[in-house]
Design an enzyme around this catalytic site. Sequence first.
Site, PDB file in Angstrom:
ATOM      1  CG  LEU A  43      -2.030  -1.027   1.249  1.00  0.00           C
ATOM      2  CD1 LEU A  43      -2.824  -0.950   2.533  1.00  0.00           C
ATOM      3  CD2 LEU A  43      -2.948  -0.848   0.062  1.00  0.00           C
ATOM      4  N   PRO A  44       1.043   1.915  -1.144  1.00  0.00           N
ATOM      5  CG  PRO A  44       0.723   2.858  -3.255  1.00  0.00           C
ATOM      6  CD  PRO A  44       0.138   1.852  -2.303  1.00  0.00           C
ATOM      7  CB  CYS A  45       2.082   4.999   2.990  1.00  0.00           C
ATOM      8  SG  CYS A  45       3.489   4.020   3.514  1.00  0.00           S
ATOM      9  CG  HIS A  46       6.421   4.939  -1.419  1.00  0.00           C
ATOM     10  ND1 HIS A  46       5.787   3.724  -1.354  1.00  0.00           N
ATOM     11  CD2 HIS A  46       6.731   5.121  -2.733  1.00  0.00           C
ATOM     12  CE1 HIS A  46       5.737   3.179  -2.552  1.00  0.00           C
ATOM     13  NE2 HIS A  46       6.285   4.008  -3.415  1.00  0.00           N
TER      14      HIS A  46
END
Lengths: 177, 272
Positions: free
Chosen positions: B161-164
Amino acid sequence: MCKALLDDLDEGFAELYAAYRNLVFSTALRLSGRWACAEDLTAEAFLRAYRALAGYDRDRIAALQPRAWLMTVLMNLWRNWARTKARKPPPDLRDEPVDAVDPGQDVEAAAVRRETGDELAELLRQLPEEQRAAVVLRHVVDLPISEIATVLKIPQGTVKSHVSRGLRRLRALGGAR
Amino acid sequence: MTENRTPAGGTGDRLLAGLAGLAADAPDGLLDRIAARWVSVPGPIGELRVAFTDQGVAYVHAGDGFAEAFRARFGRPLLPAGARTRPPAGLLPALRTGRAAGLRLDLRGMSDFQRDVLETARTIPRGEVRPYAWIAARIGRPKAVRAVGTALANNPVPLLLPCHRVTRSDGAAGEYVFGTPAKERLLLAEGVDLERLRRLAGERVFYLASDTTGIVCFPTCHNARRIAPAHRHGFRTLALARAAGYRPCRTCRPAQGLASQASGPGSGLGGM
């Protein structure tokens, strides 16, 4: 077992599970009379055991009698489960399907099991709870009387009388059929 | 369980034999409802430990203290993956490509708010970034920008889950579970030009518009990246872009809840 738990909680847990999974599952299955309930109770009992162990200090783990302790966790869970069930509008047990068959077993084995085991399993469910618990722990999973007393938190004499009354009742019920 | 049995009621007792026969083996898959499994896999920022359950990937961890962190967070036994317990299909490609849309994740135990935040972050394509406020607006909680930051910081499955891809609007990468430098490296590797974003932010430009299409985007939107310099116009707020006759991009959707932003003098892009 305790040493394994002390060395590495996760690896120790895997050993605990391997050693007692059938014991816990058999007990849960014959107490509840339902395959699905037995799976739920077994999974929950082991999960609770793990969470409790994670909070214990080393001395407490070292002093643990794993089998009796684990079965105590299961029986506490079972009592709560039975109480919750009793509070709900009572489902008529006789209307519910008899003890679901292990979906993993082949048909022939299931049929044999049905003929030999299911009638007795059904009778077992007609016993009062304390007699059923004592009979299951003594004669289905073969625990010694002293350990059953610990697990059920009652004197050994009381365990023996629950067992013998339970057996007498089962014989009567079986003979009446 | 039956082999050590000594029948208490003598050999002829059918009842006791019948009871002993009621013992049953626990089903094979039952352990997977109790314990999670872990594998060590290569990731874009070094070796990763990944924990998964029968529901999907539950936890991604870099560095030391994996088992302790997992236990504190999930309270579930963690065992090495075996031949019969492989990680969910698509884990390695998802880590390699940064595209994890089809991967099964185990997000039980997460609050609805955190799940909304992370699911929204999941829609940000590789190579693009969005501000924290955009997530807050998308989930209908425009004022909860700080809470969005916290939810992203507690992301149990970073990279997947690409929180970056959620960054500060001033062009700084912002906080990250694996540290800000790792976040910058990841975004650069995905093709995000952080240097350019910082330069734009320095000029108070947070949106880019094209006078050939009449559309305004976030600067990293793939539509914005195609605008030729001669046709490119920068805006500080969406309201200003709208006032100048631009409509929000339907791909990167900068409009969501941001229309109420304070308006002020826009800035042309000059030599951009």
